[in-house]
Design a protein around this motif. Structure first.
Motif, PDB file in Angstrom:
ATOM      1  N   CYS A 103      10.642   7.218 -10.815  1.00 24.33           N
ATOM      2  CA  CYS A 103       9.911   6.201 -10.039  1.00 24.33           C
ATOM      3  C   CYS A 103      10.748   4.964  -9.728  1.00 24.33           C
ATOM      4  O   CYS A 103      10.488   4.294  -8.738  1.00 24.33           O
ATOM      5  CB  CYS A 103       8.648   5.775 -10.781  1.00 24.33           C
ATOM      6  N   ILE A 104      11.727   4.646 -10.576  1.00 27.34           N
ATOM      7  CA  ILE A 104      12.425   3.386 -10.364  1.00 27.34           C
ATOM      8  C   ILE A 104      13.943   3.520 -10.455  1.00 27.34           C
ATOM      9  O   ILE A 104      14.653   3.200  -9.514  1.00 27.34           O
ATOM     10  CB  ILE A 104      11.918   2.322 -11.356  1.00 27.34           C
ATOM     11  N   LYS A 157       0.835  -1.214   0.000  1.00 32.86           N
ATOM     12  CA  LYS A 157       0.000   0.000   0.000  1.00 32.86           C
ATOM     13  C   LYS A 157       0.864   1.256   0.000  1.00 32.86           C
ATOM     14  O   LYS A 157       0.602   2.196  -0.747  1.00 32.86           O
ATOM     15  CB  LYS A 157      -0.916   0.022   1.231  1.00 32.86           C
ATOM     16  N   ILE A 158       1.888   1.265   0.837  1.00 34.92           N
ATOM     17  CA  ILE A 158       2.763   2.433   0.941  1.00 34.92           C
ATOM     18  C   ILE A 158       3.531   2.639  -0.364  1.00 34.92           C
ATOM     19  O   ILE A 158       3.622   3.763  -0.874  1.00 34.92           O
ATOM     20  CB  ILE A 158       3.723   2.292   2.148  1.00 34.92           C
ATOM     21  N   ILE A 159       4.073   1.558  -0.923  1.00 33.82           N
ATOM     22  CA  ILE A 159       4.802   1.653  -2.188  1.00 33.82           C
ATOM     23  C   ILE A 159       3.873   2.154  -3.289  1.00 33.82           C
ATOM     24  O   ILE A 159       4.239   3.037  -4.069  1.00 33.82           O
ATOM     25  CB  ILE A 159       5.436   0.292  -2.557  1.00 33.82           C
ATOM     26  N   HIS A 160       2.665   1.625  -3.342  1.00 31.84           N
ATOM     27  CA  HIS A 160       1.677   2.056  -4.343  1.00 31.84           C
ATOM     28  C   HIS A 160       1.380   3.546  -4.193  1.00 31.84           C
ATOM     29  O   HIS A 160       1.315   4.289  -5.176  1.00 31.84           O
ATOM     30  CB  HIS A 160       0.406   1.215  -4.200  1.00 31.84           C
ATOM     31  N   LYS A 161       1.232   3.986  -2.967  1.00 27.91           N
ATOM     32  CA  LYS A 161       0.937   5.404  -2.696  1.00 27.91           C
ATOM     33  C   LYS A 161       2.106   6.294  -3.125  1.00 27.91           C
ATOM     34  O   LYS A 161       1.914   7.333  -3.762  1.00 27.91           O
ATOM     35  CB  LYS A 161       0.630   5.591  -1.208  1.00 27.91           C
ATOM     36  N   ILE A 162       3.327   5.893  -2.805  1.00 24.02           N
ATOM     37  CA  ILE A 162       4.514   6.683  -3.151  1.00 24.02           C
ATOM     38  C   ILE A 162       4.680   6.762  -4.665  1.00 24.02           C
ATOM     39  O   ILE A 162       4.885   7.844  -5.227  1.00 24.02           O
ATOM     40  CB  ILE A 162       5.783   6.099  -2.489  1.00 24.02           C
ATOM     41  N   ILE A 163       4.577   5.630  -5.340  1.00 23.23           N
ATOM     42  CA  ILE A 163       4.721   5.615  -6.802  1.00 23.23           C
ATOM     43  C   ILE A 163       3.593   6.415  -7.444  1.00 23.23           C
ATOM     44  O   ILE A 163       3.818   7.173  -8.388  1.00 23.23           O
ATOM     45  CB  ILE A 163       4.794   4.175  -7.343  1.00 23.23           C
ATOM     46  N   HIS A 221       2.002   8.954  -6.172  1.00 24.80           N
ATOM     47  CA  HIS A 221       2.295  10.381  -5.948  1.00 24.80           C
ATOM     48  C   HIS A 221       3.350  10.872  -6.934  1.00 24.80           C
ATOM     49  O   HIS A 221       3.193  11.928  -7.558  1.00 24.80           O
ATOM     50  CB  HIS A 221       2.760  10.612  -4.510  1.00 24.80           C
ATOM     51  N   LYS A 222       4.426  10.110  -7.097  1.00 24.81           N
ATOM     52  CA  LYS A 222       5.486  10.487  -8.045  1.00 24.81           C
ATOM     53  C   LYS A 222       4.930  10.536  -9.467  1.00 24.81           C
ATOM     54  O   LYS A 222       5.251  11.433 -10.240  1.00 24.81           O
ATOM     55  CB  LYS A 222       6.665   9.516  -7.949  1.00 24.81           C
ATOM     56  N   PHE A 223       4.099   9.551  -9.808  1.00 22.73           N
ATOM     57  CA  PHE A 223       3.518   9.485 -11.151  1.00 22.73           C
ATOM     58  C   PHE A 223       2.648  10.715 -11.411  1.00 22.73           C
ATOM     59  O   PHE A 223       2.731  11.335 -12.472  1.00 22.73           O
ATOM     60  CB  PHE A 223       2.703   8.197 -11.280  1.00 22.73           C
ATOM     61  N   ARG A 224       1.810  11.089 -10.439  1.00 21.33           N
ATOM     62  CA  ARG A 224       0.957  12.284 -10.590  1.00 21.33           C
ATOM     63  C   ARG A 224       1.797  13.545 -10.722  1.00 21.33           C
ATOM     64  O   ARG A 224       1.489  14.432 -11.519  1.00 21.33           O
ATOM     65  CB  ARG A 224      -0.016  12.394  -9.414  1.00 21.33           C
ATOM     66  N   GLU A 225       2.869  13.614  -9.952  1.00 19.94           N
ATOM     67  CA  GLU A 225       3.774  14.760  -9.997  1.00 19.94           C
ATOM     68  C   GLU A 225       4.399  14.901 -11.394  1.00 19.94           C
ATOM     69  O   GLU A 225       4.419  15.987 -11.971  1.00 19.94           O
ATOM     70  CB  GLU A 225       4.891  14.536  -8.959  1.00 19.94           C
TER      71      GLU A 225
END
Length: 154
Positions: A123-124, A21-27, A29-33
């Motif tokens: 992201c990666i 869940k945390i990884i999904h949220k972080i990625i 957020h970065k993707f939206r940014e």
């Protein structure tokens, strides 16, 4: 394998779920940014990247790749068509399908490869660049193994 304590298994399961869940949220957020930097929403950028990789996809194929409902993807595509980013083509050989591609006009003024590289880098790549090669390989192996275990569950 030795039997494991059910409490320990539940605790480990919770940790795995929370980490995903945390990884999904972080990625996310970065993707939206990153999408915002290029004037897109995250789903719009996902469509652009997918159509860059595989031009001529149908709406069904694109929906499957994005793992989103066809109606959701249709709305995203409609907005991108109106913005001149995506084109629809009805092939002469089969008038019942519509193929989607990035418009030539958009390609002329935008470096889609740069957009994709920025996305991957932020992201990666930047994350694993700070890891040693062996750790990255172990991480990939662990994810592949976990995926195969999930697929094997009946």
């Amino acid at each position: 394998m030795p039997p494991q304590n059910d409490d320990l298994i539940l605790e480990q399961s919770d940790k795995i779920i929370n980490l995903f869940k945390i990884i999904h949220k972080i990625i996310g957020h970065k993707f939206r940014e990153i999408a915002g930097q290029f004037g897109f929403t995250a789903p719009q950028l996902a469509v652009v990247v997918h159509l860059y990789k595989k031009p001529g996809m149908t709406l069904n194929e694109l929906s499957n790749h994005l793992m989103l409902a066809k109606s959701t993807v249709s709305g995203i595509v409609n907005r991108l068509v109106n913005q001149g980013v995506v084109t629809r083509e009805i092939p002469e050989s089969n008038r019942r399908i519509v193929k989607l591609s990035i418009s030539e006009e958009f390609k002329k003024v935008n470096d889609i490869l740069d957009i994709k590289q920025t996305l991957i880098s932020n992201c990666i790549s930047d994350t694993i660049r700070n890891m040693d090669s062996k750790s990255v390989d172990q991480f990939i192996h662990a994810l592949e193994h976990y995926k195969s275990l999930l697929e094997d569950i009946k």
